[in-house]
Design a protein around this motif. Structure first.
Motif, short mmCIF file in Angstrom:
data_model
loop_
_atom_site.label_atom_id
_atom_site.label_comp_id
_atom_site.label_asym_id
_atom_site.label_seq_id
_atom_site.Cartn_x
_atom_site.Cartn_y
_atom_site.Cartn_z
N ASN A 1 -2.20 -9.55 -28.39
CA ASN A 1 -3.13 -9.07 -27.36
C ASN A 1 -2.72 -9.63 -26.01
N SER A 2 -3.25 -9.03 -24.96
CA SER A 2 -2.98 -9.49 -23.60
C SER A 2 -1.48 -9.66 -23.38
N LEU A 3 -0.73 -8.66 -23.76
CA LEU A 3 0.73 -8.75 -23.68
C LEU A 3 1.20 -8.84 -22.24
N LYS A 4 2.29 -9.59 -22.06
CA LYS A 4 2.89 -9.79 -20.75
C LYS A 4 4.34 -9.30 -20.78
N PRO A 5 4.90 -8.96 -19.64
CA PRO A 5 6.31 -8.53 -19.63
C PRO A 5 7.24 -9.56 -20.25
N GLU A 6 6.91 -10.82 -20.11
CA GLU A 6 7.76 -11.87 -20.69
C GLU A 6 7.68 -11.93 -22.21
N ASP A 7 6.80 -11.16 -22.82
CA ASP A 7 6.76 -11.06 -24.28
C ASP A 7 7.79 -10.06 -24.81
N THR A 8 8.44 -9.34 -23.90
CA THR A 8 9.45 -8.37 -24.30
C THR A 8 10.58 -9.06 -25.05
N ALA A 9 10.85 -8.58 -26.27
CA ALA A 9 11.87 -9.21 -27.12
C ALA A 9 11.99 -8.42 -28.41
N ILE A 10 12.99 -8.75 -29.18
CA ILE A 10 13.05 -8.32 -30.57
C ILE A 10 12.29 -9.36 -31.38
N TYR A 11 11.36 -8.90 -32.17
CA TYR A 11 10.55 -9.80 -32.99
C TYR A 11 11.05 -9.74 -34.43
N LEU A 12 11.33 -10.90 -34.98
CA LEU A 12 11.85 -11.00 -36.33
C LEU A 12 10.92 -11.84 -37.20
N CYS A 13 10.79 -11.44 -38.45
CA CYS A 13 10.04 -12.26 -39.39
C CYS A 13 11.01 -12.98 -40.32
N ALA A 14 10.54 -14.07 -40.88
CA ALA A 14 11.40 -14.89 -41.73
C ALA A 14 10.56 -15.57 -42.80
N VAL A 15 11.22 -15.95 -43.88
CA VAL A 15 10.56 -16.60 -45.01
C VAL A 15 11.10 -18.01 -45.19
N GLN A 16 10.18 -18.92 -45.45
CA GLN A 16 10.55 -20.31 -45.73
C GLN A 16 10.29 -20.58 -47.19
N ARG A 17 11.29 -21.10 -47.89
CA ARG A 17 11.16 -21.36 -49.32
C ARG A 17 10.95 -22.83 -49.65
N TRP A 18 11.16 -23.69 -48.68
CA TRP A 18 10.89 -25.11 -48.91
C TRP A 18 10.29 -25.71 -47.66
N VAL A 19 9.69 -26.88 -47.82
CA VAL A 19 9.01 -27.52 -46.71
C VAL A 19 10.03 -27.97 -45.67
N GLY A 20 9.76 -27.65 -44.43
CA GLY A 20 10.65 -28.03 -43.35
C GLY A 20 9.96 -27.82 -42.01
N ASP A 21 10.65 -28.15 -40.94
CA ASP A 21 10.09 -28.00 -39.60
C ASP A 21 9.92 -26.51 -39.31
#
Length: 124
Positions: free
Chosen positions: A84-104
């Motif tokens: 919501n409340s999107l800004k021009p600086e939010d322009t990007a390619i958005y990628l999702c990812a999966v984490q299989r173990w505990v990490g940062d």
């Protein structure tokens, strides 16, 4: 292996909203959390937010806190990013990812599988 497919990107005016989806398939039982990252042209890929798969706990980058919300539907193996409340600086390619173990969670190297990404463009 886990396969990820993002959808929902597009062109929106500043102040508008978009909802992205990321659907996982394959060995989804091994997922600990899912995250969203984004990469703008000429910039490093950056962390947006993450959600733990079982408890649904979320964590966001300061740049999107209060504007973006991550949720998940375990039955559909799908994660959502409500923007919501999107800004021009939010322009990007958005990628999702999966984490299989505990990490940062803010580090790309903590994630094991990645989607191809979906383009979000915010016009001023």
């Amino acid at each position: 292996q886990v396969q990820l497919v993002e959808s929902g990107g597009g062109l929106v005016q500043a102040g508008g909203s978009l909802r992205l989806s990321c659907t996982a398939s394959g060995r989804t039982f091994s997922m600990i959390s899912m995250g969203w990252f984004r990469q703008a042209p000429g910039k490093e890929r950056e962390f947006v937010g993450t959600i733990t798969w079982t408890a649904g706990r979320t964590y966001y980058a300061d740049s999107v806190k209060g504007r973006f919300t991550i949720s998940r539907d375990n039955a559909r193996n799908t994660m959502y990013l409500q923007m919501n409340s999107l800004k021009p600086e939010d322009t990007a390619i958005y990628l999702c990812a999966v984490q299989r173990w505990v990490g940062d969670v803010i580090k790309q190297t903590s994630y094991n599988y990645w989607g191809q990404g979906t383009q979000v463009t915010v016009s001023s």
